[in-house]
Design an enzyme around this catalytic site. Sequence first.
Site, PDB file in Angstrom:
ATOM      1  N   ARG A  79       0.846  -1.209   0.000  1.00 26.33           N
ATOM      2  CA  ARG A  79       0.000   0.000   0.000  1.00 26.33           C
ATOM      3  C   ARG A  79       0.879   1.257   0.000  1.00 26.33           C
ATOM      4  O   ARG A  79       1.996   1.239   0.515  1.00 26.33           O
ATOM      5  CB  ARG A  79      -0.890   0.009   1.240  1.00 26.33           C
ATOM      6  CG  ARG A  79      -2.004  -1.031   1.225  1.00 26.33           C
ATOM      7  CD  ARG A  79      -2.980  -0.751   2.366  1.00 26.33           C
ATOM      8  NE  ARG A  79      -4.141  -1.632   2.318  1.00 26.33           N
ATOM      9  CZ  ARG A  79      -4.163  -2.877   2.849  1.00 26.33           C
ATOM     10  NH1 ARG A  79      -3.074  -3.373   3.434  1.00 26.33           N
ATOM     11  NH2 ARG A  79      -5.255  -3.604   2.779  1.00 26.33           N
ATOM     12  N   HIS A 427     -20.439  47.986  -1.954  1.00 30.60           N
ATOM     13  CA  HIS A 427     -21.451  48.331  -0.951  1.00 30.60           C
ATOM     14  C   HIS A 427     -22.274  47.114  -0.554  1.00 30.60           C
ATOM     15  O   HIS A 427     -22.431  46.793   0.627  1.00 30.60           O
ATOM     16  CB  HIS A 427     -22.355  49.431  -1.517  1.00 30.60           C
ATOM     17  CG  HIS A 427     -23.418  49.884  -0.570  1.00 30.60           C
ATOM     18  ND1 HIS A 427     -24.676  49.312  -0.546  1.00 30.60           N
ATOM     19  CD2 HIS A 427     -23.394  50.815   0.396  1.00 30.60           C
ATOM     20  CE1 HIS A 427     -25.379  49.906   0.392  1.00 30.60           C
ATOM     21  NE2 HIS A 427     -24.640  50.831   0.978  1.00 30.60           N
ATOM     22  N   ARG A 590     -17.380  56.618  14.012  1.00 28.00           N
ATOM     23  CA  ARG A 590     -16.799  57.423  12.939  1.00 28.00           C
ATOM     24  C   ARG A 590     -17.767  58.539  12.573  1.00 28.00           C
ATOM     25  O   ARG A 590     -18.951  58.273  12.329  1.00 28.00           O
ATOM     26  CB  ARG A 590     -16.536  56.550  11.716  1.00 28.00           C
ATOM     27  CG  ARG A 590     -15.903  57.319  10.577  1.00 28.00           C
ATOM     28  CD  ARG A 590     -15.626  56.435   9.388  1.00 28.00           C
ATOM     29  NE  ARG A 590     -16.860  56.088   8.692  1.00 28.00           N
ATOM     30  CZ  ARG A 590     -16.900  55.264   7.644  1.00 28.00           C
ATOM     31  NH1 ARG A 590     -15.797  54.700   7.198  1.00 28.00           N
ATOM     32  NH2 ARG A 590     -18.036  54.991   7.055  1.00 28.00           N
ATOM     33  N   GLY A 735      -8.141  52.127   7.914  1.00 28.72           N
ATOM     34  CA  GLY A 735      -9.265  51.649   7.112  1.00 28.72           C
ATOM     35  C   GLY A 735      -8.702  51.012   5.854  1.00 28.72           C
ATOM     36  O   GLY A 735      -8.445  51.677   4.862  1.00 28.72           O
ATOM     37  N   THR A 736      -8.498  49.700   5.914  1.00 24.72           N
ATOM     38  CA  THR A 736      -7.760  49.065   4.822  1.00 24.72           C
ATOM     39  C   THR A 736      -8.558  48.986   3.534  1.00 24.72           C
ATOM     40  O   THR A 736      -7.975  48.808   2.475  1.00 24.72           O
ATOM     41  CB  THR A 736      -7.277  47.656   5.237  1.00 24.72           C
ATOM     42  OG1 THR A 736      -8.391  46.936   5.771  1.00 24.72           O
ATOM     43  CG2 THR A 736      -6.198  47.754   6.283  1.00 24.72           C
ATOM     44  N   ASN A 737      -9.880  49.123   3.583  1.00 28.55           N
ATOM     45  CA  ASN A 737     -10.645  49.144   2.325  1.00 28.55           C
ATOM     46  C   ASN A 737     -10.229  50.343   1.479  1.00 28.55           C
ATOM     47  O   ASN A 737      -9.770  50.187   0.346  1.00 28.55           O
ATOM     48  CB  ASN A 737     -12.145  49.272   2.586  1.00 28.55           C
ATOM     49  CG  ASN A 737     -12.732  48.035   3.210  1.00 28.55           C
ATOM     50  OD1 ASN A 737     -12.060  47.025   3.331  1.00 28.55           O
ATOM     51  ND2 ASN A 737     -13.972  48.118   3.619  1.00 28.55           N
ATOM     52  N   ASP A 738     -10.412  51.530   2.033  1.00 32.16           N
ATOM     53  CA  ASP A 738     -10.085  52.722   1.266  1.00 32.16           C
ATOM     54  C   ASP A 738      -8.595  52.820   1.028  1.00 32.16           C
ATOM     55  O   ASP A 738      -8.151  53.246  -0.036  1.00 32.16           O
ATOM     56  CB  ASP A 738     -10.597  53.977   1.985  1.00 32.16           C
ATOM     57  CG  ASP A 738     -12.060  54.233   1.655  1.00 32.16           C
ATOM     58  OD1 ASP A 738     -12.695  53.320   1.113  1.00 32.16           O
ATOM     59  OD2 ASP A 738     -12.561  55.334   1.929  1.00 32.16           O
ATOM     60  N   CYS A 800      -9.660  48.541  10.765  1.00 32.65           N
ATOM     61  CA  CYS A 800     -11.073  48.227  10.620  1.00 32.65           C
ATOM     62  C   CYS A 800     -11.282  48.006   9.131  1.00 32.65           C
ATOM     63  O   CYS A 800     -10.442  48.342   8.326  1.00 32.65           O
ATOM     64  CB  CYS A 800     -11.944  49.344  11.162  1.00 32.65           C
ATOM     65  SG  CYS A 800     -11.557  50.961  10.500  1.00 32.65           S
TER      66      CYS A 800
END
Lengths: 846, 846
Positions: A79, A427, A590, A735-738, A800
């Site tokens: 095997r 969004h 905010r 704010g890591t998105n923007d 955030c």
Amino acid sequence: MQNDQTFAPVVLVTNTAPMTAAAYGGRAKCAQRLIRLDMPVPTTVALSFKAVHDLAQGHALDLGLVLPHFGAAPLLSVRPSSGSPDWGGPGAILNIGMNDRKFSELCESHGETAAATLYLRFINAYATHVARLDPDAFDDPETPTAGDVMKALTTYCDEADEPFPQEVDVQLAHVLRSMARAWEGTSARLLRQAKGAPADAGLGLVVQAMAIGVGRGECGSGVIQFASSDTGLPEIHGRYLRQSQGREALDRQVGSLYLTKDPRGPSFEETCPEAFKQLLDYSVLARQRLREEMQIEFTLESGKLAILDAVRIVRSSSAAVHIAVDLARDGIIPREDALMRVDPKALSELLHRQVAPNAPRSVLAKGIAASPGAATGKIVFTASDAQASAARGEAAVLVRRETGPEDIRGMHSVVAVLTERGGVTSHAAVIGRGLGLPCVVGASDMRIDGQKKTVIGRNQQILREGDVITVDGTHGEVLVGHVETVEAGLNTAVTTLLGWADELRDIGIRANADTPRDAQTAKNFMADGIGLCRSEHMFFEADRLTVMREMIFAENEADRAASLERLLPMQRADFTELFQIMEGRPVCIRLLDPPLHEFLPADRSGLRDLAEALSLPLSRVTERVEQLSEYNPMLGLRGVRLGITVPEIYEMQARAIFEAAIDSGVDASPEIMIPLVSACREVELVKARIDAAAAAVRVERGQSFSYSLGVMVETPRAALRAGEIAAYSQFLSFGTNDLTQMTYGLSRDDAGRFMSSYVQQGVYEEDPFHRLDKEGVGELLTLGAERGRAARPEVVLSICGEHGGDPEAIAFIRQCGFTYVSCSPFRVPVARLAAAQCAIADKIKN
Amino acid sequence: MQNDQTFAPVVLVTNTAPMTAAAYGGRAKCAQRLIRLDMPVPTTVALSFKAVHDLAQGHALDLGLVLPHFGAAPLLSVRPSSGSPDWGGPGAILNIGMNDRKFSELCESHGETAAATLYLRFINAYATHVARLDPDAFDDPETPTAGDVMKALTTYCDEADEPFPQEVDVQLAHVLRSMARAWEGTSARLLRQAKGAPADAGLGLVVQAMAIGVGRGECGSGVIQFASSDTGLPEIHGRYLRQSQGREALDRQVGSLYLTKDPRGPSFEETCPEAFKQLLDYSVLARQRLREEMQIEFTLESGKLAILDAVRIVRSSSAAVHIAVDLARDGIIPREDALMRVDPKALSELLHRQVAPNAPRSVLAKGIAASPGAATGKIVFTASDAQASAARGEAAVLVRRETGPEDIRGMHSVVAVLTERGGVTSHAAVIGRGLGLPCVVGASDMRIDGQKKTVIGRNQQILREGDVITVDGTHGEVLVGHVETVEAGLNTAVTTLLGWADELRDIGIRANADTPRDAQTAKNFMADGIGLCRSEHMFFEADRLTVMREMIFAENEADRAASLERLLPMQRADFTELFQIMEGRPVCIRLLDPPLHEFLPADRSGLRDLAEALSLPLSRVTERVEQLSEYNPMLGLRGVRLGITVPEIYEMQARAIFEAAIDSGVDASPEIMIPLVSACREVELVKARIDAAAAAVRVERGQSFSYSLGVMVETPRAALRAGEIAAYSQFLSFGTNDLTQMTYGLSRDDAGRFMSSYVQQGVYEEDPFHRLDKEGVGELLTLGAERGRAARPEVVLSICGEHGGDPEAIAFIRQCGFTYVSCSPFRVPVARLAAAQCAIADKIKN
């Protein structure tokens, strides 16, 4: 390990043989473990990765190292034994050593059928996998006879141009070489790499004396496990098939016994009570000593039990948590181990209802899996239809080209959201995750016709308003009709595990929560506080929206002041409720961020309604809306720029926060965050006004309260200038998105159109909105943190935004010395676990 | 200097007195210079900055250090002597020492009128500026008498409650203290700071023996200069007024003599030929030794010339250049000095026609001075009206809310552009500067009604299509009607100066040029090459636009290929012409950058036209336009993202460039630039395709050519990752417009709405699109340059965009070791001068 010690190419597996899984593979190592537990494992010899690799390269193996361990005329199995059972490998070959003489002997001892079964099975396997003959040339009769064996031997001779080999050493040598070569073939390598194997993954081979599951007396084979793969709860599962060997019990659908007593028929427990009892004991032993829930592979030969192998049981996410927690609770593993054994991403599945794994799927469209979970409902195309549907008590799915702030109320009323456009941080995606709604975005292979109220799917299938669809947000698919789903699996085991996580993690986990409902969710998921409350979301409620619009249309300061005066008590009430729900946990609010035009209607009928509500001519309303429109709203008059140019809004918000802090009756200590800062002076100006508002409220109310003020670092410039900004900021929340948008010059709302092509071509390794870009955005985080801390050593650092819930991002910012992360409430459990794993991994390293 | 040496508080100005302008002020130092030139300067004593400051603080000055230098019963003047005459200061006080006894003496020697004039003037000045009495209480009769003097003395005594002081030491002490205090008053300090004085600017005072310009014989005073303040050409200008002193000759509009012989009346040259001759000699001497064109202040006392002071003549930008060049040509100053003396910003005025300085201005609206110069024309509201107007040969001004690429042809047809919105780097501004058109943007105090075709100005004045306005792009004002303008002042002096600049500068100056016309302008302004050719601007010509739109609407690859096939020869012809105009100077071509929707019409009628042109149903056209629309076009599918997702476009462009390089017949060596890069892999992919296109063209044409390939660094991420990007790039050109947008998170098109408020409040020190932000964007430039060079030492570094023409930006990037800047053609001269000044300043420092 493999490099530290030279391992013998061939080793007899015993209690004390020097062996590692890294040198001989998992199966070989497991055999040793079972032997150490005194289980009746047939004689086993292991070939190392190196030995097998040499074999594949054409070097002969000295069988004198193997065969003597098995005595005269043995029957053997070979095997595979690789790094992981998931990587595949050549199939097992059984009954090596069968030849004409052995056949005669076995006819005597086991009966003709059993002997013929064993010989035929070996001839077939050898012919197909070793001699590479056409499998169709060989039969597999139900009850084989000596005649069938003769026929097979003749066929073999005809096809292979040589008689079937009769010597066990010849047979074994060929089997081993053929399995070694199969592993190193190109297609096998590509296949296992796709499953995560490294390019140089090795194969070991295990040669074992056969326990013969066919013959006289109680013969058979099976597998058994003592915990459920679905739930992880203690339950006996498995199969036992009489007169079988190898994987037959698993492969054949009929004929196996029930494992435990069962009214429907005979059971293994009753038929072989001793073996059953023995297996039960072994299972307890294995769990205790191998520190895992194992599935045991066994054979009965004339009533005698042999244990061939044991593997970790397959398990669902839910079962994984349960098993880990139970092992820790029983003192078998430490809690740290339990925490490390659960994949944080698997945990997120448990928080949401899912499409049943085997449910049939008719795919309407594919898109980006933006928010996990599954839900079924009728198609609606507008937010108001969604609300109407909710009023009728009907589950609805909101289907839009894209959503905007005006859709938020509609999103509160539906069970799922589907958009044609947008990326993982559009969004719809952000709000969907925040509300825990299943959400698919960027489903660009479907087309919405809002006028005709139809959706045209990938196969030109046309669905209409009211038609039922199921959104699978976990896999990014939209399915036609109602599809079976399974409940969310969040249970006490998860709660226990996360409790342990909280004791070990050294980084805070807060939630992004805009409304009392969000805050309640956050608290339920044991968030340490609210890291981001987007105060503008409160303005989208119907009653506030009108006042907000009045404020926007104010002709002079007095009118604007009057509108703000009316908004003040509403905001105050919102914040009071938020503080009360959070009971003194920190709440970071905010200040107003979006451009004012987001509060205005975009379509003609909305404009008419607004003109009516404000008693203004339509032309005036249209003109104002046009005036406020922007080419690039993301980069326009929003955030602190509003705070500087229309300072009354922030003043009103600050006042509402302070008054709410007093009214709430809890020790609220609010944190006030200024968005979209790009210059230090912005902070200086806003801070002066907010401090003044605080002083005024203290005097008016005659009551003291504390608060802190900080900055949302979203522009590259704010990160670069974090030093001077920190002089005015008690905290910096990235704010890591923007920040990702601006670092890449890439709008998350528009990226959906080409992101998948970018990721496919490897232009971006991953969607940077999904996985934190450590090289670019990460450097700005590092620089910002360093500079902020150099200027103000006690500054509180956090992130955030969507990356806050991502384990990799958590590990990264923990390295940078951040204080906490904030993420959607539904990702809080994942983040808590991931944070604990980071701390544990660090402890192990040091 | 002031700190290196302790200067006496009071010094008699002589040839050898130890004095510096930094310790005693410009007037005192100038007096010493004139004395060194043997000019007849009356006895002069200078008080140091420190002495005057101590006086203001209440410390008494020992007048025993001053008065003995002037003999018995002197008449004295006190004048201010600060760092710069522009900073203002207390007015001169004359005739100190006048008293009753001196009055009697002077009545004898100079006559009663003269004596009364001198005494009265002193009483009035003393009463007003020292005793701070009401000036209205004192008369100023035309021909004063002893009676007038008596009356003034009585009035003084009544108002001041003490008799008018009769002792010269008392008078002088009070005058000096009052002038010292006036300088240190708050309003005076604010006023001079507004004019650029440092907060701690000091005042010196000059006490001088009066040369009395009234009395018997030829008496009078005046100023004279020997070069024109307007042109800088050698011409005699000034005023001489008989029986006057101080600034009377300048302040009184009538009665002065012509300076040189004049048929209209008596002249100074004829009346006082000796003094005139002497002044001529002095002017030659002053020019030679003071190395400047000076205006000389003189007095004639009974025919005897006294020189009181000399100052640099006031000069227009044009005169400044002329004077500097002439001084250098005459060997009086080195060329470096001439270059350093001209303000680069003043130079830019010379390139454009300007509103006449004294023309009456009826302001319709104020906005941002986006492109300098002035032009008058009829209002048009659309690009097509602009073209129609041009066809009729009428000058037109394009008035729009904002311009977009579809307006470019219209902008080519007008004399000026005015927009309601936008900032200093909005579309209108950039194109306006590129075309050298006067342009005002962000004129938010006016309102355009495109439907009614009206503009409503700041005072609600309504103008209609066809009404005439004048756009003053230098000052950011829009004027009603036709306003007088003056010609551009570019002349041979400028050409000479810039020739010298080119010899000294050590950084390249290229131009941003999109069309052959731009390229010709760039060559005329002696640009070193083209640093940025925005290739898409070529697609907006009518014939190309249709093909471009066909390409965008292509249903499949074959259709798209067909459209591109038709665009290829057009682009090739464009580039061929460009290469030929530039005659082997480097040409850097940026591949297609804007999102495709910029090529599509935005309004209903445009959509109908397009549907017709493409033979498609309107609904299909509308749908496609909507599909391509973006939320944030700046951050959307554009630049290299198009190059990756629709690679055929860049391939066509590369081919057009290479074929043009061969066809042009010059050594073109094109540079190809990839826009909007954010990840290294983008460059790698595009480079592979472009290199392949080059190889194909080489084979097809059987001809070799060279080219280089580089990246436009516009995203913060590209700057941060410049190291890995440089591995695939021979040059890195920093696009500071977009880089500023992304670093700040600020759209240049939307910033106009709040930028002025931001700058006024000091939130931003300056509009960062106007002045390079050294702290934020600058750090990214520095980092990018360092990393690029570390990875590829020979990488060519440059900036393109609006900052390229800014002297401060040039100095900054020169420090960073950049190779060249590229700016609008019309800013090339400014940039050449600024670059030379940087090099010279560096040489001086080291």
